[in-house]
Design a protein around this motif. Structure first.
Motif, short mmCIF file in Angstrom:
data_model
loop_
_atom_site.label_atom_id
_atom_site.label_comp_id
_atom_site.label_asym_id
_atom_site.label_seq_id
_atom_site.Cartn_x
_atom_site.Cartn_y
_atom_site.Cartn_z
N THR A 100 50.44 42.54 44.56
CA THR A 100 49.42 43.90 44.73
C THR A 100 50.01 45.31 44.17
OG1 THR A 100 48.23 42.75 46.61
CG2 THR A 100 47.92 45.19 46.15
N ARG A 104 48.45 47.29 40.81
CA ARG A 104 48.18 48.83 40.83
C ARG A 104 49.01 49.44 39.89
NH1 ARG A 104 47.44 52.76 46.09
NH2 ARG A 104 46.68 54.57 44.87
N ASN A 108 47.24 51.36 36.54
CA ASN A 108 47.32 52.51 36.47
C ASN A 108 47.85 52.64 34.85
OD1 ASN A 108 46.58 53.65 38.83
ND2 ASN A 108 48.75 53.59 39.62
N ALA A 192 45.14 47.63 45.40
CA ALA A 192 45.47 47.44 44.02
C ALA A 192 44.94 48.58 43.15
CB ALA A 192 44.95 46.16 43.34
N GLY A 194 43.60 51.31 44.71
CA GLY A 194 43.70 52.67 45.41
C GLY A 194 42.20 53.27 45.82
#
Length: 259
Positions: A100, A104, A108, A192, A194
Motif C-alpha cells: 500500500t 501511494r 503520486n 493508497a 490518500g
C-alpha cells in the motif's frame, strides 16, 4: 552445519586450517514481514529488492497506467517510484502494508508526471487546445504467452474491457483498477490514494455504473488477465531497479557484501 554460513580464516579451508569466524543464519526472505524486508532493502540487499519488486510490479504498473494511460510512461513512473521509495524506505514504519505504501508513492509519481505533461502541452499550445490522448497498445500485451486454446474472442473481450476502462474519468479509473482488478479493500485503496473510504466507495460505484453496458457478469472473469505485466517485462523491471539501486557507489570506499 545446516542453516548457517561458516567463514574461513585467511589460511583457507585446508586441513587444520578451519576456523569458525562467525556463524550467520541464512535468511528466509519469503517469511520476512514488511518491516523485515524494509530493513533488508535499507541495507541494499538485492534478494529483498528482487522479492519486493516482483511481488508488486503488476499492481504498481496497473496503478500508474490508470493515471497515465500509456504503457511506456507507466513503466517509467513505476521504476522512478521504486527508486524514490527504496531511497526513503528507512522511513517506512509499517502503519500500512508495504504494498500500500508503494502504491501511494507510484500514484503520486504518476500524477506528478501527468501534471507536468499537461503543463508542457499548455505551453506548446498556448493553453487553449484540449489534447485528446490516444489509447495506445490496446491489448496491453505482456510477455506471458497464451496457449493455443486462447481464442480471438477472449482477446476481443480484453480489448473491449481495457478500452472501456480507459475512457473512465481518471479518479474513477484509478479506484476501479485498484478495487476490481487488484482486489484492494476499501481501506487499503483509501490509504493508497490518500482519500477517505467514503470517497473510494462513491467513485467505485460511479465507475461501475458507467461500465454497466460493457461489464456484463459473464465478462468479469476477463478482468484478471487485463493489463498484464509479467514474465520478461516483470523481470526486466526488477533487474533495472536492482542495477540502479544496488549497484556499488563508485564514490564510496570499499563495498560491503550483504548476506
Amino acid at each position: 552445519m545446516s542453516g548457517a554460513v561458516i567463514q574461513w580464516d585467511e589460511q583457507g579451508p585446508g586441513n587444520g586450517d578451519r576456523k569458525i569466524m562467525g556463524v550467520q543464519p541464512q535468511i528466509d526472505y519469503e517469511t520476512l514481514d514488511d518491516l523485515g524486508l524494509a530493513a533488508r532493502i535499507v541495507a541494499r540487499d538485492p534478494m529483498a529488492v528482487r522479492l519486493v519488486t516482483r511481488r508488486n510490479n503488476q499492481r504498481l504498473f496497473r496503478a500508474a497506467w490508470s493515471v497515465l494511460k500509456s504503457r511506456p510512461d507507466a513503466e517509467d513512473a513505476v521504476q522512478s517510484a521504486y527508486l524514490k521509495a527504496f531511497a526513503a524506505i528507512h522511513s517506512f514504519r509499517g502503519g500500512a502494508a508495504l504494498s500500500t505504501w508503494l502504491t501511494r508513492i507510484v500514484v503520486n509519481e504518476a500524477l506528478e508526471r501527468r501534471r507536468a505533461g499537461l503543463r508542457r502541452t499548455a505551453r506548446l499550445t498556448g493553453g487553449g487546445v484540449v489534447v485528446m490522448e490516444e489509447y495506445r497498445d490496446k491489448l496491453m500485451r505482456g510477455s506471458m504467452n497464451g496457449t493455443p486454446d486462447d481464442s480471438l474472442a477472449r482477446a476481443q473481450i480484453r480489448q473491449m474491457l481495457e478500452a472501456a476502462i480507459s475512457r473512465l474519468p481518471q479518479d474513477f479509473r484509478l479506484v476501479f483498477v485498484l478495487r476490481e482488478i487488484e482486489g484492494l479493500s476499501v481501506e487499503d485503496a483509501a490509504q493508497a490514494l490518500g482519500v477517505p473510504p467514503a470517497t473510494i466507495k462513491t467513485r467505485h460505484l460511479r465507475a461501475r455504473r458507467r461500465l454497466q453496458q460493457d461489464l456484463a457478469p459473464d465478462l468479469r472473469a476477463a478482468l484478471e488477465g487485463s493489463f498484464p505485466f509479467a514474465g520478461a517485462d516483470c523481470d526486466a523491471m526488477t533487474e533495472e531497479v536492482l542495477r540502479q539501486f544496488c549497484a556499488p557507489d563508485p564514490n564510496s570506499k570499499g563495498a560491503t557484501d550483504h548476506d
